[in-house]
Design an enzyme around this catalytic site. Sequence first.
Site, PDB file in Angstrom:
ATOM      1  N   LYS A 129      -7.864  34.937  10.760  1.00 49.05           N
ATOM      2  CA  LYS A 129      -7.182  36.261  10.208  1.00 49.05           C
ATOM      3  C   LYS A 129      -5.782  36.630  10.001  1.00 49.05           C
ATOM      4  O   LYS A 129      -5.198  37.263   9.689  1.00 49.05           O
ATOM      5  CB  LYS A 129      -8.301  36.243  11.507  1.00 49.05           C
ATOM      6  CG  LYS A 129      -9.483  36.203  12.102  1.00 49.05           C
ATOM      7  CD  LYS A 129      -9.442  36.682  13.411  1.00 49.05           C
ATOM      8  CE  LYS A 129      -9.217  36.309  14.401  1.00 49.05           C
ATOM      9  NZ  LYS A 129      -9.795  34.906  15.293  1.00 49.05           N
ATOM     10  N   ASP A 166     -10.189  31.965  15.374  1.00 50.14           N
ATOM     11  CA  ASP A 166      -9.694  30.975  14.291  1.00 50.14           C
ATOM     12  C   ASP A 166     -10.515  30.531  13.050  1.00 50.14           C
ATOM     13  O   ASP A 166     -10.253  29.733  12.521  1.00 50.14           O
ATOM     14  CB  ASP A 166      -9.694  29.581  15.266  1.00 50.14           C
ATOM     15  CG  ASP A 166      -9.161  28.840  16.428  1.00 50.14           C
ATOM     16  OD1 ASP A 166      -8.309  29.709  17.157  1.00 50.14           O
ATOM     17  OD2 ASP A 166     -10.263  28.299  16.924  1.00 50.14           O
ATOM     18  N   GLN A 172      -9.409  36.472  18.831  1.00 51.00           N
ATOM     19  CA  GLN A 172     -10.418  36.086  18.986  1.00 51.00           C
ATOM     20  C   GLN A 172     -11.678  35.745  18.059  1.00 51.00           C
ATOM     21  O   GLN A 172     -11.380  36.291  16.652  1.00 51.00           O
ATOM     22  CB  GLN A 172     -10.855  36.319  20.912  1.00 51.00           C
ATOM     23  CG  GLN A 172     -10.289  35.861  21.912  1.00 51.00           C
ATOM     24  CD  GLN A 172      -9.359  36.422  21.813  1.00 51.00           C
ATOM     25  OE1 GLN A 172      -9.093  37.093  22.183  1.00 51.00           O
ATOM     26  NE2 GLN A 172      -7.862  35.703  21.803  1.00 51.00           N
ATOM     27  N   GLY A 185      -3.526  32.176  18.427  1.00 50.46           N
ATOM     28  CA  GLY A 185      -2.527  31.852  17.485  1.00 50.46           C
ATOM     29  C   GLY A 185      -3.033  32.182  16.283  1.00 50.46           C
ATOM     30  O   GLY A 185      -4.038  31.725  15.715  1.00 50.46           O
ATOM     31  N   HIS A 186      -1.778  32.976  15.930  1.00 52.17           N
ATOM     32  CA  HIS A 186      -2.376  33.027  14.432  1.00 52.17           C
ATOM     33  C   HIS A 186      -1.549  32.515  13.519  1.00 52.17           C
ATOM     34  O   HIS A 186      -0.275  32.669  14.005  1.00 52.17           O
ATOM     35  CB  HIS A 186      -2.607  34.579  14.120  1.00 52.17           C
ATOM     36  CG  HIS A 186      -2.818  35.249  14.495  1.00 52.17           C
ATOM     37  ND1 HIS A 186      -3.873  37.222  14.634  1.00 52.17           N
ATOM     38  CD2 HIS A 186      -4.314  35.388  14.965  1.00 52.17           C
ATOM     39  CE1 HIS A 186      -4.555  37.081  15.241  1.00 52.17           C
ATOM     40  NE2 HIS A 186      -5.078  36.300  15.467  1.00 52.17           N
TER      41      HIS A 186
END
Length: 432
Positions: free
Chosen positions: A16, A13, A225, A40-41
């Site tokens: 990225k 988180d 991650q 989750g981006h």
Amino acid sequence: MPLDIVIGAQWGDEGKGRVVDLMSENSDIVTRYNGGDNAGHTVTVGEKIYKLHVIPSGIIHPNTIGVLGNGMVLNPQTLVEEMRMLQEVSIFVTPERLWISDAVQLITPAHRLLDGAQESNLGKVKIGTTGRGIGPAYVDKAARRGLRAGEILDPESFSSRVLAHFVEANHLLTDWYHQPGFDVDDKVKEYLDFAKQLRPFIRRIGPLVQTALNEGKTILAEGAQGTLLDLEQGTYPFVTSSCTTSAGVFSGLGLGVQPIRKVVGVTKAFQTRVGTGPFPTELDGEMANFLRGSGNNPWDEYGTTTGRPRRVGWLDLMLLKYAHEVNNFSEVFLTKLDVLSGLANIPVCVAYQRDGKIIHSLDFSGDARLLAQCTPIYETLPGWQENLRGYRNWQDLPEKAKGYVQFIEKQTSLPVQNISVGPERLERITRS
Ligand code: IMP
């Protein structure tokens, strides 16, 4: 043959997605090489917010090819739904624009159910997984019984393998974990329907990516991650099940070891973590709420995948230095510096106290309990009051904000090349 890598330097988180979004402007191919839809981006472009879990966020650029490498675990349903979501905003994910490795391991709904069952079984010492079936899918891979994307191309054999997988998983779920089972035939049918939609995208990835590199194309590898969640170098067992560090790029894409142009380590200006595990600089109370945000904004500290409030704390330079050690960063991309505006003082962890001794480095990869026994030693830096969101040049930044960045550079011996000062694409300072 420029190969660039973006790595989370913390527990995931770090932001990225936006770094990849920025770097993919100049990349021909953007790849993912580890993890699955636990990632989750979030990328904010103007009014639009894109939340992607599987497809590399670089796909938002019209000429970029996305690659899902063999080091990943892939849930066909999540991928199909994500492609549909992108189609609604006129981003068309065609087989020319998305290549899926034939050796990627497949996640099934049974893996998700097993993930949940295993977590309940662990009770208080649960890992706090995203519940996406990541661990069980990698377990099947290592046990050499996993389903791979290439198998989808042989429908008859694939359906019997899927059936056998669901039957076995159902037994495990009901007989071992004492959880409710599922209707195997329904699940198989539904799964095959999603899986067959992947057929036109499946390819042998390694040689394609290598050829592109040989032709001088720019490849960007997007780590999912963060370093501290790496299966081997992270805070085991409170980690994910894949290689999240720069070393994983080669095996996760089926490439031989070769020169890299740069490894960008992405870190927030403070620390966050989701799930269980040691976190020396963790805060609670008012200060934690300040750093976490109200939850009213998509960029506040609530999980993109799970919606869980993230644990928050002061920046830990001991951990950043460790992340540099295991990734060999070329530079740092510092995110969310704007969040620290308004604080009178900002503590930064520069050492730990353990067993009455002050230590300046710690290798905890063999035993993460060591980290849990550490008390942070802080150096307190002066804060700044200005809202940083309007700043675009390094020279204009408030001196105290510059001082914070320079302190990180001095402590890590790494240049902080980019700083984000707001959630939007352009809210950033790039230093020459
Ligand atoms: P899993 O990857 O779902 O098995 O979860 C293992 C650990 O990694 C848990 O602590 C999760 O919260 C954490 N995790 C997995 N993916 C992410 C991510 O993208 N960001 C932050 N934490 C993650």
